[in-house]
Scaffold this active site. Structure first.
Site, PDB file in Angstrom:
ATOM      1  CG  ASN A   1      -7.473 -18.017  14.602  1.00 19.37           C
ATOM      2  OD1 ASN A   1      -8.668 -18.005  14.342  1.00 19.37           O
ATOM      3  ND2 ASN A   1      -6.766 -16.904  14.711  1.00 19.37           N
TER       4      ASN A   1
ATOM      5  N   GLY B   1       4.903 -20.015  18.717  1.00 18.55           N
ATOM      6  CA  GLY B   1       5.058 -20.966  17.623  1.00 18.55           C
ATOM      7  C   GLY B   1       5.276 -20.300  16.282  1.00 18.55           C
TER       8      GLY B   1
ATOM      9  N   GLY C   1       2.200 -17.565  22.216  1.00 25.11           N
ATOM     10  CA  GLY C   1       2.937 -18.728  22.697  1.00 25.11           C
ATOM     11  C   GLY C   1       4.277 -18.902  22.018  1.00 25.11           C
TER      12      GLY C   1
ATOM     13  CD  GLU D   1       4.383  -9.719  24.620  1.00 29.76           C
ATOM     14  OE1 GLU D   1       4.265 -10.911  24.927  1.00 29.76           O
ATOM     15  OE2 GLU D   1       5.366  -9.021  24.969  1.00 29.76           O
TER      16      GLU D   1
ATOM     17  CB  SER E   1      -0.915   0.015   1.233  1.00 27.12           C
ATOM     18  OG  SER E   1      -1.470   1.296   1.433  1.00 27.12           O
TER      19      SER E   1
ATOM     20  CE  LYS F   1      -2.326 -20.351  16.663  1.00 27.51           C
ATOM     21  NZ  LYS F   1      -1.412 -20.862  17.698  1.00 27.51           N
TER      22      LYS F   1
ATOM     23  CB  SER G   1      -9.593 -19.828  23.507  1.00 27.78           C
ATOM     24  OG  SER G   1      -8.429 -19.084  23.219  1.00 27.78           O
TER      25      SER G   1
END
Length: 331
Positions: free
Chosen positions: A86, A188, A186, A210, A34, A59, A84
């Protein structure tokens, strides 16, 4: 920095093997640009749109790799996880493709759109209380009753390898990238991206994004050990997990910096994704853009010289009612 499987749970070889394994099933997601966002940020931004991945999030890569790595005897008994969001939907879809059962332990209060995805993809929902101890206890019970295989949402070498395929594609699509900004929870996703990217291009910088209300990764980097928060508070529901013992060493060694963001910055970046990029992105997915536009990033010596930045838009699963409420509250 050379990353090897003796030191970490995955390496460039396992990531390339994962890509070969999952390639027939995943989307090779596009990279969007963009001029407006380049002008606002003062840099060239390249958005890797994992919000357009199957299941609506990155995921699916890791879940697909984990399921396809099972032998016939393991696969026949199915897979189980506690999630909880994806990962729950991704594992359900991967299991459906292979024709095996998926048992998904879901905490009460999980986003409705993500639970609906689990059901849509054929996963068997088993409810737990909202605590991690309840999730793990019920998942353990399901394991004992079914003999199924536990697929952890992030603390698993197969998952890390699958997520690392994002960096393989991104660096094939845009060779000049000198930094990649990745959401962290987490660990990953960022572990896989860091292992792949730094093996291909050692000079590349890996920056974690974060929420300030769930800043355990930032605190862990400062402390030099895993810090677990008793309570998290953020609109980015996908970024509330703590680092695992397999992801922490990669984050410790290969993630160059962590940028923490206020809730208002995350919401504003999400609005820009809708209004300027024209893609549906959840708060967790928009945090990379929020990071690049933040004063923390602009004033950070480790980020200042990054001119061509890859940003992983990690997911697009969001309840429309919650989305609208977020946008209204930010006015």
């Amino acid at each position: 920095m050379e990353a090897n499987r003796e030191k970490y749970a995955a390496d460039i070889l396992s990531i390339k093997e994962a890509h070969d394994r999952i390639k027939p099933y995943i989307h090779r997601t596009p990279v969007l640009t963009s001029e407006s966002l380049n002008s606002i940020s003062g840099r060239s931004l390249f958005f890797k749109c994992e919000c357009l991945q199957k299941g609506g999030a990155f995921k699916f890569r890791g879940a697909c790799n984990a399921v396809l790595s099972l032998d016939a005897e393991q696969a026949a008994k199915g897979v189980v996880t506690h999630s909880s969001g994806n990962h729950a939907a991704a594992l359900s879809l991967a299991a459906k493709i292979q024709g095996i059962p998926a048992y998904i332990v879901v905490p009460k209060g999980a986003p409705k759109c993500k639970v609906d995805n689990v059901i849509r993809y054929g996963g068997k929902v088993i409810w737990s209380e909202a605590t991690m101890s309840s999730r793990e206890e019920i998942a353990s019970k399901v394991l004992q009753e079914t003999g199924s295989v536990l697929i952890h949402p992030y603390n698993d070498g197969r998952i890390i390898s699958g997520q690392g395929t994002i960096a393989l594609e991104l660096l094939e699509q845009i060779q000049e990238i000198d930094a990649i900004v990745v959401p962290i929870s987490g660990g990953g996703l960022i572990s896989g991206v860091a292992l792949a990217a730094k093996s291909i291009k050692p000079s590349i910088r890996i920056i974690a994004a974060e929420p300030k209300g769930a800043d355990d990764a930032a605190q862990s980097k400062v402390a030099g050990k895993i810090i677990t928060l008793p309570v998290t508070n953020t609109i980015a529901d996908g970024l509330r997990a703590s680092l695992g013992d397999l992801t922490w060493p990669v984050v410790r060694d290969l993630v160059d910096d962590v940028v923490t963001l206020e809730e208002c910055e995350i919401i504003e970046a999400m609005k820009m994704c809708y209004e300027i990029l024209k893609v549906s992105v959840e708060p967790s997915g928009a945090i990379g853009l929020a990071a690049v536009l933040s004063n923390s990033f602009r004033n950070n010596p480790s980020c200042r010289d990054c001119k061509n930045i890859g940003i992983v838009l990690s997911g697009g699963n969001v309840d429309l009612g919650s989305l609208w409420d977020s946008f209204k509250s930010s006015k």
